[in-house]
Design an enzyme around this catalytic site. Structure first.
Site, mmCIF file in Angstrom:
data_model
loop_
_atom_site.group_PDB
_atom_site.id
_atom_site.type_symbol
_atom_site.label_atom_id
_atom_site.label_comp_id
_atom_site.label_asym_id
_atom_site.label_seq_id
_atom_site.Cartn_x
_atom_site.Cartn_y
_atom_site.Cartn_z
ATOM 1 N N PRO A 232 0.851 -1.200 0.000
ATOM 2 C CG PRO A 232 0.070 -0.964 2.195
ATOM 3 C CD PRO A 232 0.861 -1.884 1.298
ATOM 4 C CG ASP B 211 -5.334 4.779 -0.013
ATOM 5 O OD1 ASP B 211 -6.332 4.426 -0.665
ATOM 6 O OD2 ASP B 211 -5.386 5.160 1.171
ATOM 7 C CG ASN C 11 -6.465 9.067 1.264
ATOM 8 O OD1 ASN C 11 -7.093 9.383 2.254
ATOM 9 N ND2 ASN C 11 -5.271 8.511 1.335
ATOM 10 N NE ARG D 190 -1.110 -3.551 5.000
ATOM 11 C CZ ARG D 190 -1.140 -2.800 6.087
ATOM 12 N NH1 ARG D 190 -2.277 -2.719 6.795
ATOM 13 N NH2 ARG D 190 -0.079 -2.139 6.497
ATOM 14 C CG ASP E 77 3.711 -0.898 6.064
ATOM 15 O OD1 ASP E 77 2.752 -1.427 5.461
ATOM 16 O OD2 ASP E 77 3.701 -0.684 7.295
ATOM 17 C CG ASP F 19 7.327 3.816 5.531
ATOM 18 O OD1 ASP F 19 6.966 2.648 5.785
ATOM 19 O OD2 ASP F 19 6.685 4.815 5.891
ATOM 20 C CG ASP G 137 -1.789 -3.647 12.241
ATOM 21 O OD1 ASP G 137 -2.661 -3.211 13.013
ATOM 22 O OD2 ASP G 137 -0.611 -3.223 12.247
#
Length: 652
Positions: free
Chosen positions: A10, A42, A69, A77, A93, A95, A179
């Protein structure tokens, strides 16, 4: 070729932080036609959408989906799951990044063990990750026999058919802990969960700007409403009893008690932490029975009891006491033995910079209710900490400075109760001898080139704390020289600023101590060179000696042999090929390495047609040394003046 793994990423405004993620996905050891990457943008407003479209145009294994968004990561996901074609799906993720062999290792391990969920070892860069879960490989794990519940982030591999069979998807919308809901249900309904502990699969990164979604301050009302949904999953798929209580205990410990301890609490504004306390108190009152808190460690039990009793001010006072606690880990000796580095050190808690003391006698009592006041709370914690001292653990970890990957080292532990004069108090001292084998320190693999820091980790009472090893005694600082082990050059050294113990692997040259070689101790006879070097070698080691003149280089094989005080370098010089010139010398400790590295030796040789002799390497004259010192002093003065002018300008 069927797709084995679909990586789902994502994406929302990652900027340059996505580049490490992309690079790691391109470098995977799994063949390119056996995995795909599904980016779900997103509604990013930066340059990322164009970057991903260009990437997908070049790489057929990469696909990009764009959407408005949605507010959080759940919907992207789910879109990725729907678009995936792999046998397993892996969530990453934007980053963070993967180890080069992550997908291949996790897929193979999952298939071999029939796993519905595969949890790969994590390393944190600027953020915490589970430690105990990854002490070892766990081919078959469940929430009842492994600390799986410590890892609730989605950065795992899930069998796609399993997700479809149970209809599991992420909660969507602007919400938190989606999550937790997803991963908890997966754990509880999986036929098997496999855990990889011997290879870092996932690097969890904190951005330099700290703008990761998980670091943003949250609304307590919404957060704990979402937390209740995770508790609902536990209630739905477990029976009342020990397992359910142990799972509930994870949220009580991590999401409630730990948020109300020490600096984590005191760093927040008072109005915010009061609201957070109110929401936590409400969840504890309505959802948790007494057995949930009973299983916590002593300090956590105290905070949980104060939460249950709705005593906010005492929770703050206890946090103020706890922020004075720290861990000290001082090395006694650091030395090489047979190719391994042995580190003897002692660790104990401190308060206000001095060793922490505990009550030395008495039988601890159960915490049947909240302590009457903070003094009673501290005394109760102290008594129970002494009572549990036999369960205290001490570990030494080596942590790669560049990546944050860390690895446990073998250790021998002793626990010592040290009386404090006639006070009736004792110190709780943990003593350890850790063995760092450079050839196997990384879960059986050798240390990689770079800088490695050493950490002590102690679990005692209700505290789990880490501290750098050091500063040490003079004996510890002087004992360990550089070592040559398995072709690696390992230098134990003490950091300049704080005197902490670190390891330099295949980077250092000037600090190796080779300058201590005395040319007068070098022997030359019949072209045979014998030079004592301040290096540790465990056995005879093949090396390469390079001789360099103004116009060419000559290399000749040699041997480093262990001696009582270091190593002896022996090499036969090609006298007839040297001519009448002066040669500088350098040593390569790993002749068969892909990239050979030569270490300069403070030794020059003068050759003629029939012999070679040692020429003393000239040292800087006293005048030159004084001139250098003067230049450094002048630079320091100018630097201070510049800083002073800048400070005055800022004030103006």
């Amino acid at each position: 070729m069927p797709v084995k793994v679909s990586v789902i990423v994502p994406v929302y405004n990652p900027g340059p932080y996505i580049e490490d993620c992309i690079t790691s996905l391109l470098k995977q050891s799994l063949p390119p036609d056996e995995y795909e990457v599904v980016f779900v943008d997103d509604g990013s407003t930066d340059q990322t959408p164009a970057r991903l479209d260009a990437l997908a145009a070049e790489e057929p294994r990469f696909r990009v989906f764009h959407q408005e968004n949605s507010g959080w990561s759940g919907k992207p996901r789910n879109v990725g799951i729907a678009a995936s074609r792999g046998e397993y799906v892996m969530f990453v993720d934007n980053d963070d990044y993967l180890g080069d062999e992550a997908l291949q290792r996790m897929y193979d391990y999952g298939v071999a063990n029939g796993a519905d969920v595969v949890v790969g070892k994590m390393a944190g860069r600027g953020r915490s990750v589970p430690v105990e879960l990854f002490r070892r490989n766990r081919p078959r794990a469940s929430v009842a026999d492994a600390p799986l519940i410590d890892s609730l982030t989605p950065h795992k591999m899930f069998r796609r058919a399993f997700l479809d069979e149970i209809g599991l998807r992420f909660p969507e919308g602007r919400r938190r802990l989606e999550d937790h809901v997803f991963v908890t249900e997966a754990y509880l309904r999986a036929a098997n969960v496999s855990v990889i502990g011997d290879y870092v699969c996932y690097y969890h990164v904190r951005r330099d700007d700290s703008s990761n979604a998980g670091f943003q301050r949250f609304d307590p009302v919404g957060y704990f409403k979402n937390l209740r949904e995770a508790l609902d999953v536990v209630e739905q798929y477990t029976e009342p009893g020990k397992v359910r209580d142990s799972l509930y205990r994870r949220w009580l410990r991590v999401e409630m008690v730990e948020r109300l301890r020490g600096r984590r609490l005191l760093s927040k504004p008072d109005d915010y932490r009061r609201k957070q306390f109110e929401e936590i108190h409400a969840v504890v009152a309505e959802r948790f029975g007494p057995d949930v808190a009973t299983g916590l460690l002593p300090t956590q039990q105290v905070v949980a009891a104060l939460i249950s009793a709705d005593r906010y001010d005492d929770v703050v006072a206890f946090a103020e006491w706890e922020i004075g606690l720290a861990l000290s880990a001082g090395p006694k000796t650091v030395e090489w033995r047979d190719g391994t580095l042995r580190i003897d050190f002692a660790a104990e808690f401190t308060t206000g910079g001095t060793p922490m003391t505990f009550p030395g006698g008495g039988v601890p009592t159960p915490l049947d209710g909240p302590p009457a006041d903070i003094a009673e709370a501290i005394a109760w914690v102290g008594a129970h900490t002494v009572d549990r001292f036999g369960q205290a653990t001490l570990d030494l970890l080596v942590r790669e400075r560049s990546s944050g990957a860390q690895y446990f080292q073998p250790i021998e532990l002793t626990r010592e109760l040290v009386p404090v004069e006639d006070s009736g108090q004792v110190r709780l001292v943990l003593r350890g001898t850790a063995t760092v084998d450079p050839a196997t320190a990384v879960d059986g693999a050798p240390l990689g080139g770079g800088l490695w820091d050493t950490y002590a980790r102690v679990r005692l009472g209700g505290w789990s704390k880490e501290a750098r090893i050091g500063p040490g005694s003079r004996k510890a600082h002087s004992a360990a020289s550089a070592g040559v082990v398995g072709g690696l050059v390992i230098l134990p050294y003490w950091t300049d600023q704080h005197g902490h113990l670190s390891l330099d692997v295949d980077h250092a040259s000037k600090r190796l101590g080779l300058s201590r070689l005395d040319p007068a101790a070098v022997g030359l006879s019949g072209g045979r060179l014998r030079a004592p070097l301040p290096l540790h070698v465990p056995a005879d080691t093949a090396v390469l000696l390079r001789l360099t003149s103004p116009d060419r280089s000559v290399e000749t094989p040699g041997t480093l042999s262990p001696t009582g005080e270091g190593a002896l370098l022996e090499a036969t010089l090609p006298v007839a090929d040297l001519g009448s010139v002066t040669w500088r010398t350098a040593l390569c400790p790993a002749p068969d390495a892909d990239e050979r590295r030569f270490l300069p030796l403070p030794l020059a040789l003068r050759a003629d047609t029939s012999s070679v002799k040692v020429v003393r390497t000239p040292r800087p004259s006293a005048v030159r040394r004084l001139a250098r010192r003067a230049r450094r002093a002048l630079a320091a003065v100018l630097g201070r003046r510049t800083a002073s002018r800048a400070a005055k300008a800022r004030k103006a």
